[in-house]
Design an enzyme around this catalytic site. Structure first.
Site, PDB file in Angstrom:
ATOM      1  CE  LYS A   1      -3.049  -1.112   3.880  1.00  0.00           C
ATOM      2  NZ  LYS A   1      -3.950  -0.624   4.624  1.00  0.00           N
TER       3      LYS A   1
ATOM      4  CE  LYS B   1      -1.638   3.758   5.543  1.00  0.00           C
ATOM      5  NZ  LYS B   1      -3.064   3.794   6.309  1.00  0.00           N
TER       6      LYS B   1
HETATM    7  N1  C2G Z   1     -10.354   6.809   9.694  1.00  0.00           N
HETATM    8  C1  C2G Z   1     -11.418   7.547  10.323  1.00  0.00           C
HETATM    9  N2  C2G Z   1     -10.984   8.925  10.770  1.00  0.00           N
HETATM   10  C2  C2G Z   1      -9.585   9.049  10.653  1.00  0.00           C
HETATM   11  C3  C2G Z   1      -8.741   8.178  10.290  1.00  0.00           C
HETATM   12  C4  C2G Z   1      -8.964   6.975   9.625  1.00  0.00           C
HETATM   13  O1  C2G Z   1     -12.477   7.145  10.408  1.00  0.00           O
HETATM   14  N3  C2G Z   1      -9.376  10.307  11.282  1.00  0.00           N
HETATM   15  C5  C2G Z   1     -10.814   5.386   9.292  1.00  0.00           C
HETATM   16  C6  C2G Z   1     -10.465   5.254   7.759  1.00  0.00           C
HETATM   17  O2  C2G Z   1     -11.417   5.949   6.993  1.00  0.00           O
HETATM   18  C7  C2G Z   1     -10.501   3.777   7.669  1.00  0.00           C
HETATM   19  C8  C2G Z   1      -9.836   3.396   8.925  1.00  0.00           C
HETATM   20  O3  C2G Z   1      -9.961   4.267   9.805  1.00  0.00           O
HETATM   21  O4  C2G Z   1     -11.775   3.259   7.164  1.00  0.00           O
HETATM   22  C9  C2G Z   1      -8.810   2.532   8.756  1.00  0.00           C
HETATM   23  O5  C2G Z   1      -7.740   3.628   8.344  1.00  0.00           O
HETATM   24  P1  C2G Z   1      -6.318   3.414   8.000  1.00  0.00           P
HETATM   25  O6  C2G Z   1      -5.682   2.777   9.217  1.00  0.00           O
HETATM   26  O7  C2G Z   1      -5.617   4.726   7.529  1.00  0.00           O
HETATM   27  O8  C2G Z   1      -6.355   2.519   6.933  1.00  0.00           O
HETATM   28  P2  C2G Z   1      -6.264   2.470   5.430  1.00  0.00           P
HETATM   29  O9  C2G Z   1      -4.871   2.862   4.977  1.00  0.00           O
HETATM   30  O10 C2G Z   1      -7.538   3.397   4.822  1.00  0.00           O
HETATM   31  O11 C2G Z   1      -6.622   1.150   4.810  1.00  0.00           O
HETATM   32  O12 C2G Z   1      -8.342  -2.516   2.430  1.00  0.00           O
HETATM   33  C10 C2G Z   1      -8.814  -1.193   3.254  1.00  0.00           C
HETATM   34  C11 C2G Z   1      -7.409  -0.686   3.691  1.00  0.00           C
HETATM   35  O13 C2G Z   1      -6.905  -1.750   4.385  1.00  0.00           O
HETATM   36  C12 C2G Z   1      -7.659   0.501   4.520  1.00  0.00           C
END
Ligand code: C2G
Length: 129
Positions: A44, A46
């Site tokens: 990803k 990341k």
């Molecule tokens: N999230 C949120 N509010 C934030 C930060 C994150 O609601 N301030 C939510 C994101 O929208 C997501 C979840 O938390 O639904 C996880 O975010 P991340 O850990 O950044 O995951 P991501 O990189 O979006 O990976 O297959 C899907 C991926 O694994 C998602």
């Protein structure tokens, strides 16, 4: 028994993640979280501050979460929905529309992202210990 599924990296766990889990759990009776593995995070693009085991340990302490499964790739969601008999798939709305294809198998709900907090912001502001 209504099962809800969501995925993420959940690095440097914060209240935005907790609010997501709280609302996701409220959509059903059981919440499953697909936690991105370190290898998938690399794909990803990341680099998480905490590794998979550390991030999993944090999620295991959250009362809203009933089961944690590894997220190895982008293509496992439909299989996971079937395997775990998922009724609702949910993600923060920064993903709005991206997973609508899952509506062939379950309800798809996007929850509003919590403003003004992110793992990146936290990581960029943690003094190097
Ligand atoms: N999230 C949120 N509010 C934030 C930060 C994150 O609601 N301030 C939510 C994101 O929208 C997501 C979840 O938390 O639904 C996880 O975010 P991340 O850990 O950044 O995951 P991501 O990189 O979006 O990976 O297959 C899907 C991926 O694994 C998602």
């Amino acid at each position: 028994m209504k099962t809800v599924l969501t995925y993420g990296t959940f690095d440097t766990l914060h209240y935005g993640h907790i609010r997501l889990f709280e609302r996701a759990k409220a959509l059903g009776d059981r919440l499953i979280v697909g936690l991105s593995t370190d290898a998938f995070n690399a794909r990803k693009g990341k680099q998480s501050h905490f590794d998979y085991e550390e991030r999993k340990k944090l999620l295991e302490a959250i009362r809203y979460i009933d089961l944690i499964i590894p997220e190895h790739n982008w293509n496992q969601k439909a299989e996971d929905v079937k395997t775990h008999k998922v009724d609702v798939f949910t993600m923060g709305d920064d993903w709005a529309g991206k997973f609508d294809f899952l509506s062939d198998y379950c309800e798809v709900i996007y929850l509003s992202r919590t403003p003004d907090v992110s793992s990146t912001m936290i990581k960029d502001n943690i003094p190097k210990v």
